[in-house]
Design an enzyme around this catalytic site. Structure first.
Site, mmCIF file in Angstrom:
data_model
loop_
_atom_site.group_PDB
_atom_site.id
_atom_site.type_symbol
_atom_site.label_atom_id
_atom_site.label_comp_id
_atom_site.label_asym_id
_atom_site.label_seq_id
_atom_site.Cartn_x
_atom_site.Cartn_y
_atom_site.Cartn_z
ATOM 1 N N GLU A 91 0.821 -1.215 0.000
ATOM 2 C CA GLU A 91 0.000 0.000 0.000
ATOM 3 C C GLU A 91 0.853 1.262 0.000
ATOM 4 O O GLU A 91 1.967 1.266 0.517
ATOM 5 C CB GLU A 91 -0.830 0.064 1.286
ATOM 6 C CG GLU A 91 -1.910 -0.964 1.371
ATOM 7 C CD GLU A 91 -2.698 -0.797 2.668
ATOM 8 O OE1 GLU A 91 -3.243 -1.791 3.133
ATOM 9 O OE2 GLU A 91 -2.752 0.315 3.210
ATOM 10 N N CYS A 104 3.271 8.356 1.560
ATOM 11 C CA CYS A 104 3.765 7.391 2.546
ATOM 12 C C CYS A 104 3.931 6.075 1.792
ATOM 13 O O CYS A 104 2.965 5.550 1.231
ATOM 14 C CB CYS A 104 2.752 7.255 3.677
ATOM 15 S SG CYS A 104 3.212 5.994 4.865
ATOM 16 N N CYS A 111 5.502 -7.410 7.451
ATOM 17 C CA CYS A 111 6.507 -6.930 8.399
ATOM 18 C C CYS A 111 6.666 -7.991 9.477
ATOM 19 O O CYS A 111 5.705 -8.635 9.863
ATOM 20 C CB CYS A 111 6.041 -5.613 9.020
ATOM 21 S SG CYS A 111 7.226 -4.929 10.196
ATOM 22 N N CYS A 115 4.093 -5.469 15.906
ATOM 23 C CA CYS A 115 3.474 -4.501 16.834
ATOM 24 C C CYS A 115 1.969 -4.813 16.941
ATOM 25 O O CYS A 115 1.325 -5.061 15.914
ATOM 26 C CB CYS A 115 3.689 -3.076 16.341
ATOM 27 S SG CYS A 115 5.437 -2.693 16.064
ATOM 28 N N CYS A 118 -0.960 -3.067 14.773
ATOM 29 C CA CYS A 118 -0.660 -2.811 13.361
ATOM 30 C C CYS A 118 -1.187 -3.917 12.441
ATOM 31 O O CYS A 118 -0.820 -5.083 12.583
ATOM 32 C CB CYS A 118 0.854 -2.675 13.222
ATOM 33 S SG CYS A 118 1.374 -2.527 11.523
ATOM 34 N N CYS A 332 -3.719 1.860 8.062
ATOM 35 C CA CYS A 332 -2.507 1.420 7.388
ATOM 36 C C CYS A 332 -2.429 -0.109 7.383
ATOM 37 O O CYS A 332 -2.547 -0.754 8.410
ATOM 38 C CB CYS A 332 -1.313 2.004 8.143
ATOM 39 S SG CYS A 332 0.231 1.614 7.387
HETATM 40 S S1 SF4 Z 1 4.086 -0.667 13.152
HETATM 41 FE FE1 SF4 Z 1 3.612 -2.372 11.753
HETATM 42 S S2 SF4 Z 1 4.855 -2.000 9.936
HETATM 43 FE FE2 SF4 Z 1 5.708 -0.715 11.589
HETATM 44 S S3 SF4 Z 1 7.316 -1.978 12.544
HETATM 45 FE FE3 SF4 Z 1 5.427 -2.385 13.714
HETATM 46 S S4 SF4 Z 1 4.516 -4.207 12.726
HETATM 47 FE FE4 SF4 Z 1 6.039 -3.349 11.289
#
Ligand code: SF4
Length: 342
Positions: A91, A104, A111, A115, A118, A332
């Site tokens: 994206e 962005c 990833c 987190c 996210c 996101c």
């Molecule tokens: S916020 Fe999401 S994209 Fe960013 S480092 Fe953490 S898991 Fe990865």
């Protein structure tokens, strides 16, 4: 395998042309065409037909495919879902500000940082993006929106410092005056706090803005939100940040996503303010975008304001991130997640 020319910085492209037995200045001509958005060798009118044919044989110019586009009627924000050549999805978001147009971009498909708030990291890492796939997000969005982009934030899907080499080449290409000519100070890289790479970044790109996802006011709380905190402690991170600002003279932005009942209490604001005292920084409070696939909830608006007020009372520069594109709402990583969980 053919060489994707968008993966190469100008010096690398010049070396590549020499290896093909061509003059270095030809590389600059081709480089200019690439970043004017030309995707076919046949459109490079000042390149001889013989060289175009040779390039077709040895090289390629890959392009991202737009799968979905959402455009905000409120503020012109555009959210894109792209398909990569292997079927992975990423994206990008285009935003209009008073100071200019910003994008962005994603640095990885997925990833591995995990987190808890996210959507991007929910299914782990598929793979790193190539340099060309990062650059092409800008080119394709500029073409589609019909507008020039002058600010770039590497804050979409992925941890850019987990793909440091490609991220570095990407920055060099978009900064190159024969490339997209975007000023170093108009580029921001956001990391979850990979300490050795923050130190390298201070050396390699002292003019590029650094944002660090903090999301907590102490180690114990941060570990519950961001697994990377198990590897690098809060104190170590702040020491590295101090060294970064000493070296570069540049202010760090700390990203702090407010999550109901996790990190949004007044005591967290007080603790955060005391930890950041004296550091050249700015705190960007982010109202969380709720995603049905995730268990955590957003803090209420009064909680966000209370948190902001407390930081400001303690003389910490802080603002609440303006919400753009709220009518196209997807958080996101959510567009991509909706495709891969179908
Ligand atoms: S916020 Fe999401 S994209 Fe960013 S480092 Fe953490 S898991 Fe990865």
């Amino acid at each position: 395998m053919k060489q994707n020319l968008k993966d190469l910085t100008l010096p690398e492209l010049e070396t590549y042309f020499e290896r093909l037995g061509e003059k270095r200045y030809r590389a600059k001509q081709v480089f200019r065409w690439l970043y004017q958005g030309v995707d076919s060798f046949d459109e490079m009118s000042d390149i001889s037909i013989a060289l175009r044919e040779k390039l077709k044989e040895h090289a390629e110019i890959t392009v991202l495919k737009i799968v979905e586009r959402k455009i905000s009627k409120q503020d012109g924000t555009r959210k894109y879902l792209f398909e990569l050549s292997d079927g992975n999805m990423i994206e990008s978001v285009f935003m209009k500000y008073k100071y200019g147009n910003s994008i962005c971009i994603s640095s990885q498909a997925g990833c591995r940082m995990g987190c808890i708030f996210c959507a991007s990291g929910k299914d782990g890492l598929a793979r790193n993006l190539s340099v060309g796939e990062m650059v092409d997000q800008i080119l394709k969005v500029e073409q589609d929106a019909g507008e020039k982009i002058n600010h770039v934030v590497i804050m979409g899907t992925g941890e850019p410092f987990d793909n440091y080499g490609n991220m570095s080449s990407f920055i060099k290409i978009i900064n190159d005056k024969h490339g997209l000519h975007i000023g170093m100070r108009n580029i921001t890289v956001s990391t979850c706090g990979i300490i050795p790479k923050i130190s390298a970044f201070a050396e390699d790109f002292p003019q590029v803005n650094l944002a660090i996802s903090l999301h907590a006011s102490n180690d114990a709380e941060r570990k519950k939100i961001m697994p990377i905190a198990n590897k690098y402690s809060f104190d170590e991170l702040l020491i590295t940040c101090q060294k970064y600002t000493d070296k570069t003279g540049r202010r760090i932005t700390f990203e702090y996503t407010l999550i109901a009942g996790k990190n949004d209490d007044i005591k967290h604001a007080e603790e955060l303010a005391s930890k950041l005292q004296g550091l050249l920084c700015h705190v960007n409070l982010i109202p969380m975008n709720e995603v049905s696939e995730l268990e955590v909830k957003a803090s209420s608006k009064p909680k966000v304001q209370q948190f902001l007020k407390k930081l400001q009372e303690k003389h910490i520069a802080a603002t609440v991130r303006r919400e753009l594109g709220s009518d196209i709402d997807a958080a996101c990583g959510q567009l991509r997640l909706s495709k891969i969980t179908l």
